[in-house]
Design a protein around this motif. Structure first.
Motif, short mmCIF file in Angstrom:
data_model
loop_
_atom_site.label_atom_id
_atom_site.label_comp_id
_atom_site.label_asym_id
_atom_site.label_seq_id
_atom_site.Cartn_x
_atom_site.Cartn_y
_atom_site.Cartn_z
N ASN A 8 49.46 47.71 41.06
CA ASN A 8 48.53 47.40 39.97
C ASN A 8 49.05 46.27 39.08
O ASN A 8 48.27 45.43 38.61
CB ASN A 8 48.24 48.64 39.13
CG ASN A 8 47.24 49.55 39.78
OD1 ASN A 8 46.38 49.10 40.54
ND2 ASN A 8 47.32 50.83 39.49
N LEU A 9 50.35 46.24 38.85
CA LEU A 9 50.92 45.14 38.07
C LEU A 9 50.73 43.81 38.78
O LEU A 9 50.42 42.79 38.15
CB LEU A 9 52.41 45.38 37.81
CG LEU A 9 52.77 46.40 36.74
CD1 LEU A 9 54.29 46.52 36.62
CD2 LEU A 9 52.17 46.03 35.40
N LYS A 10 50.91 43.81 40.10
CA LYS A 10 50.70 42.58 40.87
C LYS A 10 49.24 42.13 40.80
O LYS A 10 48.95 40.95 40.66
CB LYS A 10 51.12 42.77 42.34
CG LYS A 10 52.61 42.81 42.54
CD LYS A 10 53.19 41.43 42.30
CE LYS A 10 54.65 41.41 42.59
NZ LYS A 10 55.27 40.15 42.24
N LYS A 11 48.32 43.10 40.90
CA LYS A 11 46.89 42.77 40.79
C LYS A 11 46.59 42.20 39.41
O LYS A 11 45.83 41.24 39.27
CB LYS A 11 46.04 44.02 41.03
CG LYS A 11 46.00 44.48 42.46
CD LYS A 11 45.18 45.75 42.59
CE LYS A 11 45.34 46.37 43.96
NZ LYS A 11 44.65 47.67 44.05
N LEU A 12 47.19 42.81 38.40
CA LEU A 12 47.01 42.34 37.02
C LEU A 12 47.52 40.91 36.87
O LEU A 12 46.85 40.05 36.28
CB LEU A 12 47.74 43.28 36.06
CG LEU A 12 47.59 43.03 34.58
CD1 LEU A 12 46.13 43.18 34.16
CD2 LEU A 12 48.46 44.00 33.80
N GLU A 13 48.67 40.64 37.43
CA GLU A 13 49.23 39.29 37.38
C GLU A 13 48.31 38.31 38.11
O GLU A 13 48.03 37.22 37.61
CB GLU A 13 50.61 39.28 38.02
CG GLU A 13 51.24 37.90 38.05
CD GLU A 13 52.59 37.89 38.74
OE1 GLU A 13 53.38 36.99 38.42
OE2 GLU A 13 52.85 38.75 39.61
N SER A 14 47.84 38.69 39.27
CA SER A 14 46.96 37.84 40.05
C SER A 14 45.67 37.52 39.30
O SER A 14 45.22 36.36 39.26
CB SER A 14 46.64 38.51 41.39
OG SER A 14 45.73 37.73 42.12
N LEU A 15 45.09 38.53 38.68
CA LEU A 15 43.87 38.31 37.90
C LEU A 15 44.13 37.40 36.70
O LEU A 15 43.31 36.54 36.39
CB LEU A 15 43.29 39.65 37.42
CG LEU A 15 42.62 40.50 38.49
CD1 LEU A 15 42.31 41.89 37.95
CD2 LEU A 15 41.36 39.83 38.99
N SER A 16 45.26 37.56 36.07
CA SER A 16 45.60 36.72 34.93
C SER A 16 45.76 35.26 35.37
O SER A 16 45.31 34.34 34.67
CB SER A 16 46.89 37.20 34.27
OG SER A 16 46.69 38.47 33.70
N ILE A 17 46.35 35.05 36.52
CA ILE A 17 46.49 33.70 37.05
C ILE A 17 45.12 33.11 37.38
O ILE A 17 44.85 31.95 37.07
CB ILE A 17 47.41 33.69 38.29
CG1 ILE A 17 48.85 33.99 37.86
CG2 ILE A 17 47.33 32.37 39.04
CD1 ILE A 17 49.80 34.27 39.01
N GLU A 18 44.26 33.92 38.00
CA GLU A 18 42.91 33.46 38.31
C GLU A 18 42.15 33.07 37.04
O GLU A 18 41.45 32.05 37.00
CB GLU A 18 42.13 34.53 39.07
CG GLU A 18 42.55 34.70 40.52
CD GLU A 18 41.70 35.74 41.22
OE1 GLU A 18 40.47 35.56 41.27
OE2 GLU A 18 42.28 36.72 41.72
#
Length: 96
Positions: A8-18
Protein backbone atom coordinates in the motif's frame (compact mmCIF):
# COMPACT_ATOMS: atom_id res chain seq x y z
CA UNK A 1 5.30 -4.86 9.26
CA UNK A 2 3.14 -6.70 6.83
CA UNK A 3 3.81 -7.06 3.13
CA UNK A 4 0.34 -5.64 2.45
CA UNK A 5 1.26 -2.50 4.35
CA UNK A 6 4.39 -1.97 2.26
CA UNK A 7 2.46 -2.75 -0.90
CA UNK A 8 0.00 0.00 0.00
CA UNK A 9 2.87 2.39 0.70
CA UNK A 10 4.29 1.65 -2.76
CA UNK A 11 0.87 2.28 -4.33
CA UNK A 12 0.63 5.52 -2.37
CA UNK A 13 4.05 6.59 -3.61
CA UNK A 14 3.15 5.69 -7.18
CA UNK A 15 -0.08 7.69 -7.03
CA UNK A 16 1.75 10.67 -5.57
CA UNK A 17 4.26 10.55 -8.42
CA UNK A 18 1.44 10.32 -10.96
CA UNK A 19 -0.28 13.32 -9.38
CA UNK A 20 2.98 15.26 -9.47
CA UNK A 21 3.42 14.39 -13.15
CA UNK A 22 -0.12 15.53 -13.91
CA UNK A 23 0.54 18.83 -12.17
CA UNK A 24 3.68 19.26 -14.26
CA UNK A 25 1.67 18.54 -17.43
CA UNK A 26 -1.14 20.92 -16.37
CA UNK A 27 -3.67 18.04 -16.44
CA UNK A 28 -5.43 19.12 -13.27
CA UNK A 29 -8.77 17.55 -14.19
CA UNK A 30 -7.26 14.04 -13.86
CA UNK A 31 -5.99 14.60 -10.32
CA UNK A 32 -9.21 14.14 -8.26
CA UNK A 33 -9.62 10.50 -9.33
CA UNK A 34 -6.05 9.64 -8.33
CA UNK A 35 -6.35 11.66 -5.13
CA UNK A 36 -9.47 9.69 -4.16
CA UNK A 37 -7.51 6.44 -4.59
CA UNK A 38 -4.68 7.93 -2.55
CA UNK A 39 -7.09 8.89 0.23
CA UNK A 40 -8.52 5.34 0.29
CA UNK A 41 -5.04 3.89 0.70
CA UNK A 42 -4.29 6.33 3.52
CA UNK A 43 -7.50 5.27 5.29
CA UNK A 44 -6.54 1.59 4.94
CA UNK A 45 -3.05 2.27 6.24
CA UNK A 46 -4.39 4.13 9.25
CA UNK A 47 -6.59 1.15 10.22
CA UNK A 48 -3.58 -1.15 10.66
CA UNK A 49 -3.04 -1.45 14.44
CA UNK A 50 0.21 -3.43 14.35
CA UNK A 51 2.41 -0.64 13.06
CA UNK A 52 3.84 2.43 14.76
CA UNK A 53 2.16 4.75 12.32
CA UNK A 54 2.88 7.99 14.11
CA UNK A 55 6.60 7.98 13.34
CA UNK A 56 6.03 6.50 9.89
CA UNK A 57 3.50 9.16 8.92
CA UNK A 58 5.59 11.95 10.39
CA UNK A 59 8.44 10.80 8.17
CA UNK A 60 6.10 10.63 5.17
CA UNK A 61 4.81 14.12 5.90
CA UNK A 62 8.33 15.50 6.08
CA UNK A 63 9.26 13.77 2.83
CA UNK A 64 6.13 15.14 1.16
CA UNK A 65 6.99 18.65 2.37
CA UNK A 66 10.41 18.31 0.76
CA UNK A 67 8.84 17.08 -2.50
CA UNK A 68 6.34 19.93 -2.50
CA UNK A 69 9.09 22.48 -1.91
CA UNK A 70 11.13 20.97 -4.72
CA UNK A 71 8.12 21.06 -7.06
CA UNK A 72 7.40 24.67 -6.14
CA UNK A 73 11.01 25.63 -6.87
CA UNK A 74 10.83 23.89 -10.26
CA UNK A 75 7.55 25.61 -11.05
CA UNK A 76 9.00 29.00 -10.12
CA UNK A 77 12.03 28.35 -12.32
CA UNK A 78 9.82 27.31 -15.26
CA UNK A 79 7.63 30.40 -14.82
CA UNK A 80 10.70 32.62 -14.62
CA UNK A 81 12.17 31.11 -17.78
CA UNK A 82 8.84 31.44 -19.57
CA UNK A 83 8.62 35.08 -18.53
CA UNK A 84 12.12 35.79 -19.84
CA UNK A 85 11.39 34.08 -23.16
CA UNK A 86 8.10 35.91 -23.44
CA UNK A 87 9.87 39.24 -22.85
CA UNK A 88 12.42 38.42 -25.57
CA UNK A 89 9.64 37.61 -28.03
CA UNK A 90 7.79 40.80 -27.16
CA UNK A 91 10.94 42.86 -27.57
CA UNK A 92 11.70 41.17 -30.88
CA UNK A 93 8.17 41.58 -32.23
CA UNK A 94 7.97 45.24 -31.22
CA UNK A 95 11.31 46.03 -32.89
CA UNK A 96 10.07 44.78 -36.29
Amino acid sequence: MTADFFSNLKKLESLSIEISDLIYKNKFNEIPKLDALRQDIIKNLSKNETIDKKELFLNLIEENKKLILSSEKKLFKIKSQHSKINNVFQAYSSSN
